[in-house]
Design a protein around this motif. Structure first.
Motif, short mmCIF file in Angstrom:
data_model
loop_
_atom_site.label_atom_id
_atom_site.label_comp_id
_atom_site.label_asym_id
_atom_site.label_seq_id
_atom_site.Cartn_x
_atom_site.Cartn_y
_atom_site.Cartn_z
N GLY A 71 -21.55 -48.09 -23.43
CA GLY A 71 -21.87 -49.08 -22.40
C GLY A 71 -20.80 -50.14 -22.29
O GLY A 71 -19.83 -50.15 -23.03
N PRO A 72 -20.96 -51.09 -21.34
CA PRO A 72 -22.11 -51.22 -20.44
C PRO A 72 -22.04 -50.28 -19.22
O PRO A 72 -23.00 -50.17 -18.49
CB PRO A 72 -22.03 -52.66 -19.99
CG PRO A 72 -20.56 -52.96 -20.00
CD PRO A 72 -19.99 -52.19 -21.15
N GLU A 73 -20.88 -49.63 -18.99
CA GLU A 73 -20.78 -48.70 -17.87
C GLU A 73 -21.68 -47.48 -18.15
O GLU A 73 -21.87 -47.09 -19.30
CB GLU A 73 -19.34 -48.23 -17.68
CG GLU A 73 -18.33 -49.34 -17.49
CD GLU A 73 -18.34 -49.91 -16.09
OE1 GLU A 73 -19.12 -49.42 -15.25
OE2 GLU A 73 -17.58 -50.85 -15.84
N PRO A 74 -22.20 -46.83 -17.13
CA PRO A 74 -22.99 -45.61 -17.37
C PRO A 74 -22.11 -44.46 -17.81
O PRO A 74 -20.94 -44.38 -17.44
CB PRO A 74 -23.63 -45.33 -16.01
CG PRO A 74 -22.70 -45.96 -15.02
CD PRO A 74 -22.15 -47.18 -15.69
N GLY B 279 -28.21 -40.77 -20.44
CA GLY B 279 -28.20 -40.98 -21.88
C GLY B 279 -26.88 -41.60 -22.29
O GLY B 279 -26.08 -42.05 -21.45
N ILE B 280 -26.65 -41.64 -23.59
CA ILE B 280 -25.48 -42.31 -24.15
C ILE B 280 -24.60 -41.30 -24.88
O ILE B 280 -25.06 -40.54 -25.72
CB ILE B 280 -25.90 -43.42 -25.13
CG1 ILE B 280 -26.78 -44.44 -24.42
CG2 ILE B 280 -24.68 -44.11 -25.74
CD1 ILE B 280 -27.41 -45.46 -25.36
N ARG B 281 -23.36 -41.27 -24.55
CA ARG B 281 -22.27 -40.51 -25.15
C ARG B 281 -22.41 -39.01 -24.97
O ARG B 281 -22.75 -38.26 -25.89
CB ARG B 281 -22.13 -40.87 -26.63
CG ARG B 281 -20.81 -40.37 -27.20
CD ARG B 281 -20.28 -41.27 -28.28
NE ARG B 281 -19.96 -42.58 -27.75
CZ ARG B 281 -19.88 -43.69 -28.48
NH1 ARG B 281 -20.09 -43.63 -29.77
NH2 ARG B 281 -19.57 -44.84 -27.93
N PRO B 282 -22.11 -38.52 -23.76
CA PRO B 282 -22.13 -37.07 -23.50
C PRO B 282 -20.88 -36.39 -24.06
O PRO B 282 -19.97 -36.00 -23.33
CB PRO B 282 -22.17 -36.99 -21.97
CG PRO B 282 -21.45 -38.24 -21.53
CD PRO B 282 -21.79 -39.29 -22.54
N ARG B 283 -20.90 -36.21 -25.36
CA ARG B 283 -19.74 -35.60 -26.04
C ARG B 283 -19.52 -34.16 -25.58
O ARG B 283 -18.41 -33.66 -25.62
CB ARG B 283 -19.98 -35.67 -27.55
CG ARG B 283 -18.83 -35.17 -28.40
CD ARG B 283 -19.16 -35.29 -29.88
NE ARG B 283 -18.05 -34.89 -30.71
CZ ARG B 283 -17.04 -35.66 -31.07
NH1 ARG B 283 -17.03 -36.92 -30.66
NH2 ARG B 283 -16.06 -35.21 -31.83
#
Length: 405
Positions: free
Chosen positions: A318-321, A346-350
């Motif tokens: 974050g803070p960007e999507p 969600g957070i961190r699409p690895r």
């Protein structure tokens, strides 16, 4: 599994206790195979498990996948340390996993009826933090990128699916890029074979180069191709590369700048020539971002690339999507045109991957512990969330496989 009123289904798996590490050896503790019906498609999801990575996964999660690509049903949990990338052999009878931050790769037999795994053995990779692996076209060797120690390794595949000891270890030469933290030396991150199978193509995040290697199919020895490497723009940090299925183009996702680079591919000489660099993020994105994964649609008309907000793994995101960018491919030139950016919810699409027919895309959000399913529009290439979500600890890689009969 699908809720009829909202179409949103949350398939929950237990998360490991925060910071817990799994010390069980893959070879010493074969996973029990549950009783399960025959399934046509199986998903294997690898995860981060250790305290150093704030992992909440348990190892490899195995799912039966419904015929429409939704409805993932849990089948098996194989408890392991950081299985951070997976590959099957060419027969789809065996599966291999590298173990991030460690020094080994492990092997498994795939049950042809259920898709469940039985541990076979493990071998040292000759380096630290193996990040990616690939099986050669002849199904004789496994190639591994040792990210932390700047080498590419080969190991023989034995007839029973086990791994033999190290066959070769090749250091990657060059001057590190200017990033003081992430470019301290060679850092190979990906070792796919080119479409015709003649070369191993290795994006190196630390050296701002993409190497082209050869593999001796008899001995497993590695060498440099006629054009050993191509330099990228400085502090690009090339991470992964994806080839067009039938035209001479390739596309890299560049971690440090969150860019996508389009290349022309000379299959005869193993030469990449950069033709275009685009932002992987939306034009209005002003915060830090890191590129992660890239894929070309099975029909070659679209490229997809994921972006992780924040300044690397040490940041919370974050803070960007976090987003996946969609790009249309020009069949005439190979150049890209942006179509859409969609949140990964969600957070961190690895990691993400397309389904075998290209009609679904699955985004693995490492920090929010979800795999989100999208429908792929056949005309525009655009993505639309289906509402199907699999909840599983720290997912960082996956494979959709139809086990050998």
């Amino acid at each position: 599994m699908t809720l009829p009123m909202t179409r949103r289904a949350m398939i929950a798996l237990p998360l490991a206790a925060a910071g817990a590490a799994h010390a069980t050896s893959a070879a010493a503790a074969p996973a029990a195979i549950p009783t399960a019906r025959r399934t046509s498609t199986v998903a294997y999801v690898g995860s981060r498990t250790t305290a150093a990575r704030e992992g909440q996964g348990k190892g490899i999660e195995v799912f039966a996948v419904g015929p429409d690509g939704d409805d993932w049903t849990p089948l098996q949990t194989v408890e392991l340390d950081n299985p951070t990338f997976l590959a099957t052999d060419r027969t789809r009878r065996f599966l291999y996993a590298v173990h991030g931050d460690f020094t080994y790769v492990s092997s498994y037999r795939i049950d042809p009826g259920t898709g469940c795994l039985t541990a076979l053995n493990r071998q040292d990779t000759g380096g630290r933090n193996p990040a990616h692996l690939a099986v050669d076209p002849a199904n004789r060797f496994l190639v591994v990128a040792n990210h932390a120690t700047g080498t590419v390794a080969t190991l023989p595949l034995l007839a029973d699916g086990r791994l033999g000891p190290l066959a070769d270890l090749l250091p990657l030469p060059g001057e590190p890029g200017p990033h003081r933290v992430d470019q301290t030396g060679a850092k190979p991150h990906h070792v796919p074979f080119s479409p015709e199978g003649r070369f191993v193509v290795v994006p190196d995040k630390g050296l701002d180069r993409i190497f082209t290697l050869t593999l001796d199919a008899e001995s497993g020895k590695l060498g440099f191709g006629p054009v050993p490497s191509v330099a990228t723009r400085e502090m690009t940090g090339p991470r992964h590369i994806a080839f067009h299925p039938h035209l001479p183009y390739a596309y890299s996702v560049d971690e440090l700048r969150s860019t996508v680079t389009a290349y022309h591919w000379d299959a005869g000489r193993g030469r990449l020539e950069a033709r275009q660099i685009l932002s992987g993020t939306e034009p209005t994105t002003t915060g830090d971002s890191r590129g992660a994964e890239i894929a070309v649609s099975p029909d070659g008309r679209f490229v997809y690339a994921s972006n992780r907000s924040g300044a690397g793994d040490s940041s919370p995101g974050g803070p960007e999507p976090d987003t996946i960018g969609v790009f249309r491919v020009s069949a005439r030139t190979g150049l890209l045109r942006p179509v859409q950016w969609v949140s990964t919810e969600g957070i961190r699409p690895r990691f993400f991957c397309l389904g075998p027919d290209g009609r679904k895309l699955y985004a693995a959000n490492e920090r929010s512990h979800t795999i989100v399913t999208y429908d792929v529009d056949a005309v525009s290439g655009g993505l639309r969330p289906t509402g199907e979500v699999v909840r599983t600890g720290s997912p960082v890689c996956g494979l959709l496989v139809r086990p050998a009969s």
